[in-house]
Write an enzyme that holds these catalytic residues in place. Structure first.
Site, mmCIF file in Angstrom:
data_model
loop_
_atom_site.group_PDB
_atom_site.id
_atom_site.type_symbol
_atom_site.label_atom_id
_atom_site.label_comp_id
_atom_site.label_asym_id
_atom_site.label_seq_id
_atom_site.Cartn_x
_atom_site.Cartn_y
_atom_site.Cartn_z
ATOM 1 N N ASP A 1 -12.584 25.592 -12.901
ATOM 2 C CA ASP A 1 -13.121 25.699 -14.253
ATOM 3 C C ASP A 1 -13.556 27.144 -14.474
ATOM 4 O O ASP A 1 -13.246 28.026 -13.675
ATOM 5 C CB ASP A 1 -14.272 24.707 -14.461
ATOM 6 C CG ASP A 1 -15.524 25.085 -13.674
ATOM 7 O OD1 ASP A 1 -15.476 26.002 -12.826
ATOM 8 O OD2 ASP A 1 -16.578 24.464 -13.913
ATOM 9 N N LYS B 1 -6.871 20.652 -13.631
ATOM 10 C CA LYS B 1 -8.312 20.538 -13.403
ATOM 11 C C LYS B 1 -8.761 19.088 -13.516
ATOM 12 O O LYS B 1 -9.444 18.562 -12.627
ATOM 13 C CB LYS B 1 -9.076 21.406 -14.403
ATOM 14 C CG LYS B 1 -10.583 21.211 -14.325
ATOM 15 C CD LYS B 1 -11.293 21.826 -15.517
ATOM 16 C CE LYS B 1 -12.740 21.374 -15.586
ATOM 17 N NZ LYS B 1 -13.435 21.853 -16.791
#
Length: 225
Positions: free
Chosen positions: A153, A134
């Site tokens: 996320d 991420k």
């Protein structure tokens, strides 16, 4: 939006790809502001800010980095900083001991492995302490203009699942599914719009299905008590 019968959940890859094509123009029209809300001027600053943003609002991170960035302008500054001093500097962002450990580990690795230069590939970035896919995707897309993957996320994971774009819950598997569903040119903007959609409309506990512009295409619409 009036309540109606929810569509069936897409089953195979072609159906999920078709679902993404239906959703893309609606989400594009709904969420037009795709500027990253973290303040930064270079790749190091963005990497630090992204590490600090874990379990913290971007607003709080930006407030903290106003003093942090001038005090630590290089990776060497983070690597060589006294631990207690750096902990105090990042304390306002929460979980300061763990974040300090990640920052110093990241900086030390950049100095030792990459001659003090922030790497610009996924393969290299994920070798750094505190940097998972991420964080690497955020950095690559926004600092280097490279889209090697999809940011996942909690919002992306939740909204993508509700919309029928994935049946997975593990972020790595969700990313894999979205990379198959989306054309590469959508790997940055589409997930970012899912983030905004999750923040503004499709919340975790009480999604506003009655106000959702994609409710007619959502297999999960109006299924929450």
């Amino acid at each position: 939006m009036a309540r109606g019968k929810s569509p069936k959940r897409p089953g195979n890859l072609k159906q999920r790809q078709a679902q993404a094509r239906r959703l893309a123009p609606i989400l594009e029209k709904t969420h037009t502001d795709l500027e990253l809300s973290l303040d930064y001027e270079n790749p190091l600053q963005l990497l630090v800010a992204t590490i600090l943003s874990a379990q913290c609002t971007d607003e709080r991170v930006n407030k903290g980095t106003k003093d942090l960035f001038p005090a630590y302008p290089t990776v060497e500054a983070y690597a060589d900083a006294p631990t207690e001093e750096l902990e105090e500097a990042v304390r306002p962002t929460g979980f300061f001991r763990n974040k300090t450990k990640h920052l110093q580990g990241m900086a030390t690795a950049v100095v030792e492995k990459f001659d003090g230069k922030i790497p610009d590939t996924m393969e290299e970035l994920i070798t750094l302490p505190g940097v998972a896919r991420k964080t690497a995707n955020v950095l690559l897309s926004n600092a280097f203009g490279k889209h090697e993957g999809v940011v996942v996320d909690t919002h992306v994971k939740r909204v993508a699942h509700r919309l029928g774009l994935t049946d997975e819950t593990d972020p790595v598997k969700v990313e894999r599914d979205l990379m198959e569903v989306l054309p590469p040119e959508e790997w940055r903007d589409f997930p970012w719009r899912l983030i905004l959609h999750g923040r503004r409309i499709c919340s975790s506990r009480k999604p506003a299905c009655q106000d959702c512009p994609v409710a007619d295409h959502c297999p999960s619409a109006f299924s929450f008590g």
